[in-house]
Motif scaffolding. Structure first.
Motif, PDB file in Angstrom:
ATOM      1  N   ALA A  84      -4.805   4.483 -16.366  1.00  0.00           N
ATOM      2  CA  ALA A  84      -3.481   3.914 -16.682  1.00  0.00           C
ATOM      3  C   ALA A  84      -2.851   4.631 -17.866  1.00  0.00           C
ATOM      4  O   ALA A  84      -3.468   4.816 -18.911  1.00  0.00           O
ATOM      5  N   GLY A  85      -1.604   5.081 -17.667  1.00  0.00           N
ATOM      6  CA  GLY A  85      -0.864   5.728 -18.741  1.00  0.00           C
ATOM      7  C   GLY A  85      -1.167   7.203 -18.902  1.00  0.00           C
ATOM      8  O   GLY A  85      -0.501   7.882 -19.680  1.00  0.00           O
ATOM      9  N   ARG A  86      -2.142   7.720 -18.196  1.00  0.00           N
ATOM     10  CA  ARG A  86      -2.492   9.143 -18.300  1.00  0.00           C
ATOM     11  C   ARG A  86      -1.587   9.965 -17.383  1.00  0.00           C
ATOM     12  O   ARG A  86      -0.990   9.449 -16.442  1.00  0.00           O
ATOM     13  N   VAL A  87      -1.511  11.265 -17.645  1.00  0.00           N
ATOM     14  CA  VAL A  87      -0.666  12.167 -16.867  1.00  0.00           C
ATOM     15  C   VAL A  87      -1.538  12.926 -15.870  1.00  0.00           C
ATOM     16  O   VAL A  87      -2.478  13.613 -16.254  1.00  0.00           O
ATOM     17  N   LEU A  88      -1.197  12.785 -14.609  1.00  0.00           N
ATOM     18  CA  LEU A  88      -1.932  13.446 -13.534  1.00  0.00           C
ATOM     19  C   LEU A  88      -1.784  14.955 -13.663  1.00  0.00           C
ATOM     20  O   LEU A  88      -0.681  15.467 -13.813  1.00  0.00           O
ATOM     21  N   ALA A  89      -2.904  15.695 -13.593  1.00  0.00           N
ATOM     22  CA  ALA A  89      -2.882  17.140 -13.784  1.00  0.00           C
ATOM     23  C   ALA A  89      -2.745  17.912 -12.473  1.00  0.00           C
ATOM     24  O   ALA A  89      -2.336  19.071 -12.478  1.00  0.00           O
ATOM     25  N   GLU A  90      -3.104  17.288 -11.362  1.00  0.00           N
ATOM     26  CA  GLU A  90      -2.984  17.976 -10.071  1.00  0.00           C
ATOM     27  C   GLU A  90      -2.670  16.967  -8.986  1.00  0.00           C
ATOM     28  O   GLU A  90      -2.975  15.782  -9.117  1.00  0.00           O
ATOM     29  N   ASN A  91      -2.038  17.444  -7.921  1.00  0.00           N
ATOM     30  CA  ASN A  91      -1.713  16.570  -6.793  1.00  0.00           C
ATOM     31  C   ASN A  91      -2.988  15.936  -6.248  1.00  0.00           C
ATOM     32  O   ASN A  91      -4.051  16.563  -6.265  1.00  0.00           O
ATOM     33  N   VAL A  92      -2.869  14.703  -5.764  1.00  0.00           N
ATOM     34  CA  VAL A  92      -4.031  14.006  -5.214  1.00  0.00           C
ATOM     35  C   VAL A  92      -3.806  13.784  -3.724  1.00  0.00           C
ATOM     36  O   VAL A  92      -2.787  13.233  -3.315  1.00  0.00           O
ATOM     37  N   ARG A  93      -4.775  14.224  -2.935  1.00  0.00           N
ATOM     38  CA  ARG A  93      -4.739  14.064  -1.475  1.00  0.00           C
ATOM     39  C   ARG A  93      -5.652  12.912  -1.063  1.00  0.00           C
ATOM     40  O   ARG A  93      -6.752  12.756  -1.592  1.00  0.00           O
ATOM     41  N   SER A  94      -5.188  12.147  -0.092  1.00  0.00           N
ATOM     42  CA  SER A  94      -5.961  11.007   0.396  1.00  0.00           C
ATOM     43  C   SER A  94      -7.245  11.471   1.067  1.00  0.00           C
ATOM     44  O   SER A  94      -7.272  12.478   1.775  1.00  0.00           O
ATOM     45  N   ARG A  95      -8.306  10.701   0.862  1.00  0.00           N
ATOM     46  CA  ARG A  95      -9.593  10.973   1.506  1.00  0.00           C
ATOM     47  C   ARG A  95      -9.761  10.158   2.786  1.00  0.00           C
ATOM     48  O   ARG A  95     -10.778  10.271   3.444  1.00  0.00           O
ATOM     49  N   ARG A  96      -8.759   9.310   3.083  1.00  0.00           N
ATOM     50  CA  ARG A  96      -8.870   8.463   4.273  1.00  0.00           C
ATOM     51  C   ARG A  96      -7.491   8.212   4.879  1.00  0.00           C
ATOM     52  O   ARG A  96      -6.478   8.509   4.258  1.00  0.00           O
ATOM     53  N   THR A  97      -7.484   7.658   6.077  1.00  0.00           N
ATOM     54  CA  THR A  97      -6.255   7.277   6.764  1.00  0.00           C
ATOM     55  C   THR A  97      -6.096   5.765   6.640  1.00  0.00           C
ATOM     56  O   THR A  97      -7.059   5.028   6.774  1.00  0.00           O
ATOM     57  N   GLN A  98      -4.851   5.322   6.386  1.00  0.00           N
ATOM     58  CA  GLN A  98      -4.586   3.893   6.230  1.00  0.00           C
ATOM     59  C   GLN A  98      -3.362   3.498   7.025  1.00  0.00           C
ATOM     60  O   GLN A  98      -2.306   4.078   6.801  1.00  0.00           O
ATOM     61  N   PRO A  99      -3.404   2.547   7.913  1.00  0.00           N
ATOM     62  CA  PRO A  99      -4.631   1.931   8.400  1.00  0.00           C
ATOM     63  C   PRO A  99      -5.478   2.932   9.189  1.00  0.00           C
ATOM     64  O   PRO A  99      -4.942   3.885   9.753  1.00  0.00           O
ATOM     65  N   PRO A 100      -6.789   2.704   9.230  1.00  0.00           N
ATOM     66  CA  PRO A 100      -7.682   3.656   9.883  1.00  0.00           C
ATOM     67  C   PRO A 100      -7.591   3.646  11.405  1.00  0.00           C
ATOM     68  O   PRO A 100      -8.076   4.568  12.066  1.00  0.00           O
ATOM     69  N   ALA A 101      -6.993   2.618  11.982  1.00  0.00           N
ATOM     70  CA  ALA A 101      -6.835   2.492  13.439  1.00  0.00           C
ATOM     71  C   ALA A 101      -5.549   1.727  13.701  1.00  0.00           C
ATOM     72  O   ALA A 101      -4.956   1.163  12.779  1.00  0.00           O
ATOM     73  N   ASP A 102      -5.108   1.697  14.963  1.00  0.00           N
ATOM     74  CA  ASP A 102      -3.974   0.847  15.316  1.00  0.00           C
ATOM     75  C   ASP A 102      -4.401  -0.602  15.103  1.00  0.00           C
ATOM     76  O   ASP A 102      -5.450  -1.021  15.610  1.00  0.00           O
ATOM     77  N   LEU A 103      -3.601  -1.356  14.344  1.00  0.00           N
ATOM     78  CA  LEU A 103      -3.947  -2.738  14.011  1.00  0.00           C
ATOM     79  C   LEU A 103      -2.877  -3.706  14.501  1.00  0.00           C
ATOM     80  O   LEU A 103      -1.697  -3.360  14.572  1.00  0.00           O
ATOM     81  N   SER A 104      -3.311  -4.932  14.742  1.00  0.00           N
ATOM     82  CA  SER A 104      -2.371  -5.991  15.098  1.00  0.00           C
ATOM     83  C   SER A 104      -1.656  -6.478  13.840  1.00  0.00           C
ATOM     84  O   SER A 104      -2.292  -6.770  12.828  1.00  0.00           O
ATOM     85  N   ALA A 105      -0.341  -6.582  13.916  1.00  0.00           N
ATOM     86  CA  ALA A 105       0.450  -7.094  12.797  1.00  0.00           C
ATOM     87  C   ALA A 105       0.672  -8.603  12.905  1.00  0.00           C
ATOM     88  O   ALA A 105       1.222  -9.217  11.987  1.00  0.00           O
ATOM     89  N   MET A 106       0.226  -9.211  14.021  1.00  0.00           N
ATOM     90  CA  MET A 106       0.443 -10.638  14.246  1.00  0.00           C
ATOM     91  C   MET A 106      -0.736 -11.229  15.015  1.00  0.00           C
ATOM     92  O   MET A 106      -1.479 -10.505  15.675  1.00  0.00           O
ATOM     93  N   ASP A 107      -0.867 -12.538  14.953  1.00  0.00           N
ATOM     94  CA  ASP A 107      -1.818 -13.239  15.813  1.00  0.00           C
ATOM     95  C   ASP A 107      -1.214 -13.325  17.211  1.00  0.00           C
ATOM     96  O   ASP A 107      -0.020 -13.578  17.363  1.00  0.00           O
ATOM     97  N   GLY A 108      -2.043 -13.102  18.218  1.00  0.00           N
ATOM     98  CA  GLY A 108      -1.536 -13.200  19.583  1.00  0.00           C
ATOM     99  C   GLY A 108      -2.499 -12.601  20.582  1.00  0.00           C
ATOM    100  O   GLY A 108      -3.698 -12.865  20.530  1.00  0.00           O
ATOM    101  N   PHE A 109      -1.968 -11.733  21.471  1.00  0.00           N
ATOM    102  CA  PHE A 109      -2.773 -11.117  22.529  1.00  0.00           C
ATOM    103  C   PHE A 109      -2.476  -9.630  22.610  1.00  0.00           C
ATOM    104  O   PHE A 109      -1.306  -9.227  22.621  1.00  0.00           O
ATOM    105  N   ALA A 110      -3.534  -8.837  22.653  1.00  0.00           N
ATOM    106  CA  ALA A 110      -3.401  -7.394  22.857  1.00  0.00           C
ATOM    107  C   ALA A 110      -3.334  -7.157  24.358  1.00  0.00           C
ATOM    108  O   ALA A 110      -4.199  -7.624  25.109  1.00  0.00           O
ATOM    109  N   VAL A 111      -2.283  -6.445  24.788  1.00  0.00           N
ATOM    110  CA  VAL A 111      -2.046  -6.224  26.219  1.00  0.00           C
ATOM    111  C   VAL A 111      -1.571  -4.789  26.442  1.00  0.00           C
ATOM    112  O   VAL A 111      -1.277  -4.068  25.493  1.00  0.00           O
ATOM    113  N   LYS A 112      -1.446  -4.433  27.725  1.00  0.00           N
ATOM    114  CA  LYS A 112      -0.789  -3.184  28.110  1.00  0.00           C
ATOM    115  C   LYS A 112       0.668  -3.528  28.387  1.00  0.00           C
ATOM    116  O   LYS A 112       0.952  -4.436  29.177  1.00  0.00           O
ATOM    117  N   ALA A 113       1.593  -2.813  27.773  1.00  0.00           N
ATOM    118  CA  ALA A 113       3.016  -3.080  28.013  1.00  0.00           C
ATOM    119  C   ALA A 113       3.343  -2.953  29.496  1.00  0.00           C
ATOM    120  O   ALA A 113       4.200  -3.677  30.012  1.00  0.00           O
TER     121      ALA A 113
END
Length: 186
Positions: free
Chosen positions: A8-37
């Motif tokens: 906190a409060g320090r100055v970043l010296a180099e660009n930072v690249r993510s080590r992971r994907t977020q979200p890591p998979a397709d996720l449901s944004a609501m409660d319900g049923f996963a279906v094929k359109a």
């Protein structure tokens, strides 16, 4: 290089690249049923319920044509599905769900990488790191970062008009600027 907890409060010296994907998979944004359109061509549509995915969970089988999986917010979409039908738009029992309102492919789906993907630059240097930045770095799975050194600063007061309080000068009419005893070494 310092730990994220000390950033906190320090100055970043180099660009930072993510080590992971977020979200890591397709996720449901609501409660319900996963279906094929594609199964929603005619409404109402009646689909067989073949499983359930709790939040944070997964479904290990592939969902076929005419099938649905009960799903909760934050759960990974089962293989073979591409759309979420919210529970408010359905009627269901233990075996069957009747979809009363159609939905386009991808509705209520948070796609993998929506926030960021592995290798994306999350924060560019030079940035003074805020709590928000530190939260992003933690989400990117970054435990250590390279920062610039804190500057070392010295204040030097010079000149014959400077003197501590209560010290008199022999010259009459001279101006007096008192050294500040409030300047403190840190």
């Amino acid at each position: 290089v310092i730990s994220l907890q000390a950033a906190a409060g320090r100055v970043l010296a180099e660009n930072v690249r993510s080590r992971r994907t977020q979200p890591p998979a397709d996720l449901s944004a609501m409660d319900g049923f996963a279906v094929k359109a594609a199964d929603l061509g005619t409404i109402p549509a009646s689909l067989k319920i073949v499983g359930e995915v709790p939040a944070g969970g997964s479904y290990d089988n592939t969902v076929g044509t005419g099938e649905a999986v009960r799903i909760f917010t934050g759960a990974a979409l089962p293989s073979g599905t591409d759309t979420i039908i919210i529970q408010e738009d359905t009627e269901f029992d233990a075996e069957t769900v009747t979809v009363k309102e159609g939905a386009a492919k991808g509705t209520y789906v948070r796609p993998a990488g929506l926030d960021f993907s592995a290798g994306d630059i999350g924060i560019k240097a030079p940035t003074i790191l805020t709590p928000r930045d530190i939260g992003l770095l933690a989400a990117m799975d970054i435990p250590w970062i390279t920062v610039r050194r804190k500057p070392k600063i010295a204040l030097l007061s010079t000149g014959d008009e400077l003197r501590p309080p209560a010290v008199k000068r022999s010259t009459s009419g001279s101006r007096r600027i008192t050294q500040s005893p409030s300047v403190k070494k840190s």
